[in-house]
Design a protein around this motif. Structure first.
Motif, PDB file in Angstrom:
ATOM      1  N   VAL B 160      27.849  93.532 129.749  1.00  0.00           N
ATOM      2  CA  VAL B 160      28.522  92.399 130.368  1.00  0.00           C
ATOM      3  C   VAL B 160      27.520  91.585 131.165  1.00  0.00           C
ATOM      4  O   VAL B 160      26.566  92.130 131.713  1.00  0.00           O
ATOM      5  CB  VAL B 160      29.663  92.860 131.301  1.00  0.00           C
ATOM      6  N   GLN B 161      27.744  90.295 131.177  1.00  0.00           N
ATOM      7  CA  GLN B 161      26.895  89.388 131.959  1.00  0.00           C
ATOM      8  C   GLN B 161      27.352  89.427 133.411  1.00  0.00           C
ATOM      9  O   GLN B 161      26.578  89.651 134.309  1.00  0.00           O
ATOM     10  CB  GLN B 161      27.059  87.968 131.388  1.00  0.00           C
ATOM     11  N   ASP B 162      28.626  89.265 133.578  1.00  0.00           N
ATOM     12  CA  ASP B 162      29.245  89.290 134.901  1.00  0.00           C
ATOM     13  C   ASP B 162      29.818  90.691 135.092  1.00  0.00           C
ATOM     14  O   ASP B 162      30.408  91.235 134.169  1.00  0.00           O
ATOM     15  CB  ASP B 162      30.378  88.247 134.901  1.00  0.00           C
ATOM     16  N   ASN B 211      31.555  84.197 127.061  1.00  0.00           N
ATOM     17  CA  ASN B 211      30.255  83.883 127.652  1.00  0.00           C
ATOM     18  C   ASN B 211      29.739  84.978 128.567  1.00  0.00           C
ATOM     19  O   ASN B 211      28.626  84.902 129.075  1.00  0.00           O
ATOM     20  CB  ASN B 211      30.381  82.602 128.471  1.00  0.00           C
ATOM     21  N   ASN B 212      30.572  85.959 128.819  1.00  0.00           N
ATOM     22  CA  ASN B 212      30.171  87.017 129.746  1.00  0.00           C
ATOM     23  C   ASN B 212      30.148  88.394 129.107  1.00  0.00           C
ATOM     24  O   ASN B 212      30.000  89.408 129.797  1.00  0.00           O
ATOM     25  CB  ASN B 212      31.092  87.015 130.963  1.00  0.00           C
ATOM     26  N   LEU B 213      30.303  88.412 127.788  1.00  0.00           N
ATOM     27  CA  LEU B 213      30.324  89.691 127.087  1.00  0.00           C
ATOM     28  C   LEU B 213      29.172  89.731 126.086  1.00  0.00           C
ATOM     29  O   LEU B 213      29.040  88.840 125.251  1.00  0.00           O
ATOM     30  CB  LEU B 213      31.672  89.826 126.363  1.00  0.00           C
ATOM     31  N   PHE B 214      28.337  90.744 126.221  1.00  0.00           N
ATOM     32  CA  PHE B 214      27.226  90.898 125.284  1.00  0.00           C
ATOM     33  C   PHE B 214      27.639  91.785 124.117  1.00  0.00           C
ATOM     34  O   PHE B 214      28.318  92.804 124.297  1.00  0.00           O
ATOM     35  CB  PHE B 214      26.009  91.538 125.972  1.00  0.00           C
ATOM     36  N   VAL B 215      27.195  91.401 122.922  1.00  0.00           N
ATOM     37  CA  VAL B 215      27.479  92.218 121.732  1.00  0.00           C
ATOM     38  C   VAL B 215      26.201  92.315 120.899  1.00  0.00           C
ATOM     39  O   VAL B 215      25.257  91.551 121.113  1.00  0.00           O
ATOM     40  CB  VAL B 215      28.583  91.579 120.859  1.00  0.00           C
TER      41      VAL B 215
END
Lengths: 218, 218
Positions: B160-162, B211-215
């Motif tokens: 997660v980004q945030d 925009n706040n979830l990395f995959v």
DNA sequence: AATAATTTTTAGATTAGTCTAAAAATTATT
DNA sequence: AATAATTTTTAGACTAATCTAAAAATTATT
């Protein structure tokens, strides 16, 4: 809110006040905290204003119930962390104190209650000292100093009075740990050293050592 | 010796400097630390004197190698403690940050190396962020934001980004966790929301979430 | 009970970290 | 390029915790 420094003073006062129910002197606190008496006076005034201690000029201090609560909670946290360090992180019992001095100040109810559960609700720390429960209750066990045991007594080690690294390392070296069974064989009148037997091995122990080791009769 | 406050400033500068290799501004630090710019100037001078940062008046700061070392070490400790809290003490991933903020400042080499071993040398924290190894090396994985994935991509959540509580709770509520597989089905041109499929269930996700979830692509 | 020794407190200074308000420098705008 | 807006720094003050040196109170000793 209680600051880190205040917590350390409260803890010191608690430990100094435990034996001898009377007031704790400024100088005693200064010595324990490795600081100057004048600093203690200042802090004691502050603790008094925040009602953690009762204080009358020149008469020393005693913890209020509020102060005791803080103290017991720190002791609880300190001892739980010590168990964690020994049981989970393979620290030896002479290494845990310093790290626990820092960990004990972390403020999180959940952290401590979960740690307690994770450790299986331990009742004693690695030095045999009791761990207060979450309500602050401390169950004391009937322990005596090894120096007070009689010739012929069969004992089990249950704690240490002194938990300095030197003392604990001495015990390690001589295969004495909590739970170790021993028998008191002889007391030398000249220096009060005693001969004990662990399993089949005899060992002569100075009075100073015997004065710092708690046992219970078995 | 580096004080607790200095450590927090160094950490803030590290995080702010990570994206955008240029100097970190006084105001940015003030905002991150929730303090005033004048306080930052004072501290930055001190950090500069102790050579944790390079600083020229009005030009912002960058961490020196010495400063980076301190920062990475704090990040390592922070993330290891987060793993501990989640894996061993059953904290949820939205609860760990605050407690880890305190635990990260405990100074004991042995504590951290033993904790690392106890946790099985984890490489990522509960939010998918990499844990620097004891030499400070951080292995980065090739992750993209979910918002950057193409229609039809099969992905796995890796971070997660945030990591605010609100965002993490949203993910929990929608059964999205690290390791969760999902497919990008549709992107709505009007608001850039996307429809994803987790197992058999479809879910519409706002652009802000994506925009706040990395995959990573799978 | 008076004096000496010790303990405790006070007064005033110091350091770390913070703040407000004003001055100086930089950046943006016309 | 001059002015306006913003950012950053400085100057001076405040709090928490500490210290030294001197004063005050208590305790011990004659």
């Amino acid at each position: 809110m209680v600051t880190l420094t205040e917590e350390n003073y409260i803890k010191a006062i608690y430990h100094l006040g435990k034996y001898g129910a009377n007031n704790v002197s400024t100088n005693a606190i200064a010595k324990e905290m490795e600081t100057k008496a004048s600093s203690v006076t200042d802090m004691v005034k502050k603790l008094s204003e925040k009602s953690y201690v009762d204080y009358k000029k020149y008469q020393g201090v005693t913890l209020t119930n509020k102060g005791k609560e803080v103290a017991v909670n720190i002791v609880r946290k300190h001892r739980l962390w010590e168990v964690f360090l020994v049981e989970k992180l393979n620290f030896s019992w002479d290494e845990v104190h310093e790290v626990a001095e820092h960990l004990e100040h972390i403020k999180s109810k959940k952290l401590i209650s979960q740690l307690d559960a994770f450790l299986g609700f331990p009742t004693h720390d690695p030095h045999g000292d009791p761990i207060p429960d979450k309500t602050g209750k401390i169950k004391k066990i009937d322990k005596i100093l090894l120096s007070e045991a009689e010739i012929g007594d069969n004992c089990i080690c249950v704690g240490v009075q002194d938990s300095s690294s030197d003392f604990l390392k001495y015990l390690d070296k001589n295969d004495i740990a909590l739970g170790t069974a021993l028998k008191v064989c002889h007391r030398e009148p000249f220096d009060n050293s005693i001969t004990i037997k662990i399993k089949t091995k005899e060992l002569i122990i100075s009075n100073m050592i015997a004065n710092n080791l708690f046992v219970k009769l078995s």
